[in-house]
Design a protein around this motif. Structure first.
Motif: not given
Length: 324
Positions: A176-179, A233-234, A238-240, A320-324
């Motif tokens: 969800t965060c993009g490539a 992230l560019g 919504m970073v979680s 690694d980053i998680l996004c909603n």
């Protein structure tokens, strides 16, 4: 020579011998007055000069009366030389010079020998007692509490575990965060290319977001407060949550010693969204309430701690980053 002439000569010789003997007898038996003609002047002397006078009498009559008396400390010097009975009697000799004045008591007894210097003045207590030995420096001044309390033990270092893996906003995913190919990683410090002949794939920030845990970012310096790794992230998302993986190979001790996670929309002003005072796990999972952000910064809070080596670098094999 005829006998008569010899007799006459003998008579003449005898007469001459008798005359010589008579003359000699007269010379050896002078009258008493002539024998002591030098005595009287010595006894009378100038007052006070009596010391030089006393030697004048040969026979003791010289010291009598006049010279020794009273005026100048009579007999002080004259006594003893004149010595014999007559001079010592009564006026000058008795007691004044011979007895006591010089010999007895005045110099020998008590005046200098007794007590003046020996008693108490220097020997007793003045320097020996208590002046420097008691309490001045030994008590409490430096030993008590000044440096021992708590200065370095608080906060950044520790063996505790942060409970940041609890899901706060469910449903987040990296996709969800993009490539990742569109992310940009930066770090402080960033080592120069081929630092210490180490390949860039083991040093440069971009190798911590390439999807390969065999590559990494490393600080190239012993970890210190303020070292950070950051991802752009560019675009705002919504970073979680994030995962910081340092579990590969020998780098498991190159973890942050306490950390903050900051989020920003402009790359300048960051808001801390999660914090931990303890050393991170080799694979630290951090979740938080989903918040709009384009920039995610992970900041080390301390020097090497219990989970680090003494010269540990800050290393990240995969971020690694998680996004909603």
């Amino acid at each position: 020579m005829n006998p008569a002439a010899r007799k006459s000569s003998t008579s003449v010789l005898m007469a001459l011998l008798a005359t010589t003997v008579a003359f000699t007898s007269v010379e050896c038996t002078q009258p008493e007055k002539l024998q002591h003609h030098q005595t009287g002047a010595a006894g009378a002397g100038t007052p006070g000069a009596a010391g030089a006078t006393g030697l004048a009498g040969d026979m003791g009559a010289a010291g009598a009366g006049v010279a020794g008396a009273g005026d100048a400390g009579a007999g002080v010097a004259g006594a003893g030389d004149a010595g014999a009975g007559v001079a010592g009697a009564g006026v000058a000799g008795a007691g004044v010079a011979g007895a006591g004045v010089a010999g007895a008591g005045v110099a020998g007894a008590g005046v200098a020998g007794a007590g003046a210097a020996g008693a108490g003045v220097a020997g007793a207590g003045v320097a020996g007692a208590g002046a420097a030995g008691a309490g001045a420096a030994g008590a409490g001044a430096a030993g008590a509490g000044a440096a021992g309390a708590g200065a370095a033990g608080a906060g950044a270092a520790g063996n505790g575990v942060c409970m940041n893996s609890t899901v706060v906003t469910a449903g987040g995913s990296e996709a969800t965060c993009g490539a990742k190919t569109g992310w940009k990683a930066t770090a402080m410090p960033t080592p120069p290319s081929m630092y210490l002949n180490i390949p860039d794939s083991q040093l440069q920030p971009q190798y911590a977001i390439d999807g390969n845990t065999a590559t990494r970012y490393s600080s190239g310096a012993t970890i210190a407060s303020g070292f950070y790794f950051q991802v752009d992230l560019g675009a705002a998302k919504m970073v979680s949550g994030i995962t910081v993986d340092t579990s590969e190979g020998a780098d498991t001790m190159d973890v942050a010693n306490g950390y903050d996670v900051g989020l920003s929309t402009d790359g300048t002003t960051f808001t801390t969204i999660s914090t931990c005072p303890y050393g991170a796990a080799p694979k630290e999972v951090i979740n938080f309430k989903a918040t709009s952000a384009r920039y995610v910064r992970y900041t080390n809070k301390g020097a090497p701690g219990p989970k680090n080596g003494p010269t540990s670098w800050m290393s990240i094999h995969e971020f690694d980053i998680l996004c909603n």
